[in-house]
Design an enzyme around this catalytic site. Structure first.
Site, PDB file in Angstrom:
ATOM      1  CG  PHE A 150     -13.376  -4.319  -1.236  1.00  0.00           C
ATOM      2  CD1 PHE A 150     -13.010  -3.022  -0.931  1.00  0.00           C
ATOM      3  CD2 PHE A 150     -12.724  -4.960  -2.284  1.00  0.00           C
ATOM      4  CE1 PHE A 150     -12.020  -2.361  -1.646  1.00  0.00           C
ATOM      5  CE2 PHE A 150     -11.728  -4.313  -3.005  1.00  0.00           C
ATOM      6  CZ  PHE A 150     -11.380  -3.011  -2.686  1.00  0.00           C
ATOM      7  N   PRO A 151     -15.823  -5.219   3.029  1.00  0.00           N
ATOM      8  CG  PRO A 151     -15.684  -4.558   5.262  1.00  0.00           C
ATOM      9  CD  PRO A 151     -14.912  -4.547   3.970  1.00  0.00           C
ATOM     10  N   GLY A 203     -23.454  -1.312  -4.208  1.00  0.00           N
ATOM     11  CA  GLY A 203     -24.311  -1.709  -5.319  1.00  0.00           C
ATOM     12  C   GLY A 203     -25.776  -1.427  -5.071  1.00  0.00           C
ATOM     13  N   GLY A 204     -26.602  -1.817  -6.037  1.00  0.00           N
ATOM     14  CA  GLY A 204     -28.023  -1.536  -5.978  1.00  0.00           C
ATOM     15  C   GLY A 204     -28.758  -2.253  -4.868  1.00  0.00           C
ATOM     16  CE1 TYR A 240      -3.087  -2.969   0.340  1.00  0.00           C
ATOM     17  CE2 TYR A 240      -3.599  -2.312   2.576  1.00  0.00           C
ATOM     18  CZ  TYR A 240      -3.804  -3.151   1.515  1.00  0.00           C
ATOM     19  OH  TYR A 240      -4.733  -4.166   1.614  1.00  0.00           O
TER      20      TYR A 240
END
Length: 316
Positions: free
Chosen positions: A225-226, A230-231, A80
């Site tokens: 990415f917990p 999104g929709g 990173y």
């Protein structure tokens, strides 16, 4: 917790913690530092994680706020910002509080901003661990994770390098990232594995079998990415419905689902916002009913069906 018995209070506290490797007890929501790179206006899906953060002072403030608000697990990687994330953590938090666990990852190179290339040569892994020790200003890394398995190097050699570092007292616990059950089984034949860090959330469920396998063996599962984007979190979605019922935000509800999914799950959401940081930690206080959990769980089937349909359409 007014009106609760001592037994109920103890049970609630137990649900909020997990012992990494059996001896490092941390709260079940940590903080992932991948977002602390580049500039705060870049979308998470577009971040290249290449430069040290700007403004730097704001990033330092978020790290300190994380610990001040009860975070006990800080996750980073040597790749990173080309080591800049580890340096940032040390600048913000060293000397570390006794109950703070800093986890990092090695085994991924960054030849350019758009490339992530795994290198599992034992000498490289050991060298990168030495550099992480220097940047984090510690003599032993609490949790060192293999960022990705290098398909060009025998797994035994890669895990063996981590085990050598552990035997030398430079690493306390070993973890893996983005692995299958089969790969984890092979690794366990070589060394004790304390954690697995895979991409997993309400809408990304390809690692359900890994969650169950690790739970059975007391291995922590740390989803990155917990908070799915999104929709499924839009108007009239199950996430928003349940969020309203429990008086929470959709992000908190998505994290609460993970905490309910299995007691060995430790989400590590990242953010550049102190407000969102506190919001994420609030998920620890949310208790879902089995019915609410089942409603949220149904999102996975819907998302899988959409993905299958898209794949079939693309093949026509």
């Amino acid at each position: 917790m007014t009106g609760m018995t001592n037994t109920e209070i103890t049970a609630q506290i137990d649900r909020q913690t997990f012992a990494l490797g059996g001896d490092l007890t941390v709260r079940r929501i940590g903080y992932g530092t991948m977002r602390l790179a580049d500039t705060p206006d870049i979308k998470p899906t577009e971040a290249v994680v290449w430069h040290a953060p700007t403004p730097r002072a704001a990033a330092l403030d978020v790290l300190r706020a994380a610990v001040e608000n009860g975070v006990q697990l800080i996750d980073t990687a040597d790749s990173y910002a080309l080591g800049g994330s580890e340096e940032l953590i040390a600048e913000a938090l060293h000397p570390y509080a006794q109950d703070v666990v800093v986890a990092t990852k090695v085994g991924m190179t960054r030849p350019s901003p758009s490339e992530w290339v795994p290198i599992g040569h034992p000498a490289y892994i050991r060298q990168q661990a030495e550099l992480s020790l220097r940047r984090l200003r510690v003599e032993r890394i609490d949790l060192l994770q293999l960022h990705r398995i290098d398909p060009e190097v025998p797994l035994a050699d890669q895990i063996g390098a981590l085990k050598q570092l552990q035997d030398e007292g430079k690493v306390r616990h070993i973890g893996l990232s983005e692995v299958t059950v089969e790969e984890l089984e092979q690794a366990l034949e070589i060394a004790p594995i304390a954690t697995v860090q895979n991409w997993y959330n309400l809408a990304t469920r390809q690692h359900d079998a890994v969650v169950d396998f690790t739970a059975e063996r007391g291995i922590a599962f740390m989803p990155f990415f917990p908070i799915a984007i999104g929709g499924h979190a839009g108007e009239d979605s199950p996430v928003l419905e349940v969020a309203r019922e429990v008086g929470a935000t959709p992000a908190q509800t998505a994290l609460a689902w993970l905490l309910h999914r299995s007691p060995n799950i430790l989400p590590i959401p990242g953010t550049t916002s102190g407000k969102h940081l506190v919001e994420n930690l609030g998920a620890l206080a949310i208790e879902l009913t089995d019915e609410q959990y089942a409603r949220l769980d149904g999102i996975a089937a819907a998302e899988a069906a959409k993905a299958a349909e898209a794949e079939a359409t693309a093949g026509e």
